[in-house]
Design a protein around this motif. Sequence first.
Motif, short mmCIF file in Angstrom:
data_model
loop_
_atom_site.label_atom_id
_atom_site.label_comp_id
_atom_site.label_asym_id
_atom_site.label_seq_id
_atom_site.Cartn_x
_atom_site.Cartn_y
_atom_site.Cartn_z
N ARG A 71 -46.19 6.15 41.37
CA ARG A 71 -45.02 6.22 42.24
C ARG A 71 -44.67 4.80 42.68
N LEU A 72 -43.49 4.39 42.32
CA LEU A 72 -42.99 3.09 42.73
C LEU A 72 -42.22 3.24 44.04
N SER A 73 -42.29 2.20 44.84
CA SER A 73 -41.55 2.17 46.10
C SER A 73 -40.72 0.90 46.14
N CYS A 74 -39.62 0.98 46.82
CA CYS A 74 -38.76 -0.18 47.02
C CYS A 74 -38.33 -0.18 48.48
N ALA A 75 -38.84 -1.13 49.23
CA ALA A 75 -38.54 -1.24 50.65
C ALA A 75 -37.38 -2.21 50.85
N ALA A 76 -36.45 -1.82 51.69
CA ALA A 76 -35.26 -2.62 51.94
C ALA A 76 -35.24 -3.14 53.36
N SER A 77 -34.62 -4.30 53.52
CA SER A 77 -34.45 -4.87 54.86
C SER A 77 -33.20 -5.71 54.88
N GLY A 78 -32.70 -5.97 56.05
CA GLY A 78 -31.63 -6.93 56.22
C GLY A 78 -30.24 -6.34 56.39
N ARG A 79 -29.96 -5.22 55.78
CA ARG A 79 -28.64 -4.61 55.90
C ARG A 79 -28.85 -3.12 56.16
N ILE A 80 -27.76 -2.41 56.31
CA ILE A 80 -27.87 -0.98 56.54
C ILE A 80 -28.16 -0.31 55.21
N PHE A 81 -29.43 0.01 55.00
CA PHE A 81 -29.88 0.55 53.73
C PHE A 81 -29.13 1.82 53.36
N SER A 82 -28.82 2.62 54.35
CA SER A 82 -28.19 3.91 54.06
C SER A 82 -26.81 3.77 53.48
N ASN A 83 -26.23 2.56 53.49
CA ASN A 83 -24.93 2.33 52.87
C ASN A 83 -25.04 1.87 51.42
N TYR A 84 -26.27 1.76 50.92
CA TYR A 84 -26.48 1.21 49.59
C TYR A 84 -26.88 2.29 48.59
N ASN A 85 -26.16 2.32 47.49
CA ASN A 85 -26.60 3.09 46.34
C ASN A 85 -27.71 2.29 45.65
N MET A 86 -28.72 2.99 45.18
CA MET A 86 -29.91 2.31 44.66
C MET A 86 -30.19 2.71 43.22
N GLY A 87 -30.81 1.78 42.50
CA GLY A 87 -31.17 2.06 41.11
C GLY A 87 -32.51 1.45 40.75
N TRP A 88 -33.09 1.98 39.71
CA TRP A 88 -34.30 1.43 39.11
C TRP A 88 -33.98 1.05 37.66
#
Length: 125
Positions: free
Chosen positions: A18-35
């Motif tokens: 299981r890979l994890s990607c932790a975000a910081s600095g901006r409003i994460f919930s506004n970001y679409n994410m990809g691997w």
Amino acid sequence: VQLQASGGGLVQAGGSLRLSCAASGRIFSNYNMGWFRQAPGKEREFVSAVSWSGGKTTYADSAKGRFTISRDNAKNTVYLQMNSLKPEDSGVYYCAGVHGYDSSGYVRPRDYNSWGQGTLVTVSS
């Protein structure tokens, strides 16, 4: 947004990670994410994407039925559960983010403007 991927490692074929990607600095919930992943000598390829709401997901054909992308906006983290791993899944896995409409349709590396540093996955046969 700053992204930090983790969870890679060495696993035998058929195993899971299981890979994890932790975000910081901006409003994460506004970001679409990809691997994405990149094997030595190959181009970076799309693996999976999730919309900022978490309600929409997209998978590469190679990942369908084996990988699951998810996110926890309260924890500012996106996950990639990888099961039934194969040697051809080996590579450096990168998480990426892009601010935009609630969409999982961002499947090209150039669609994204924020990238994590990558985490290495090695699947032995």
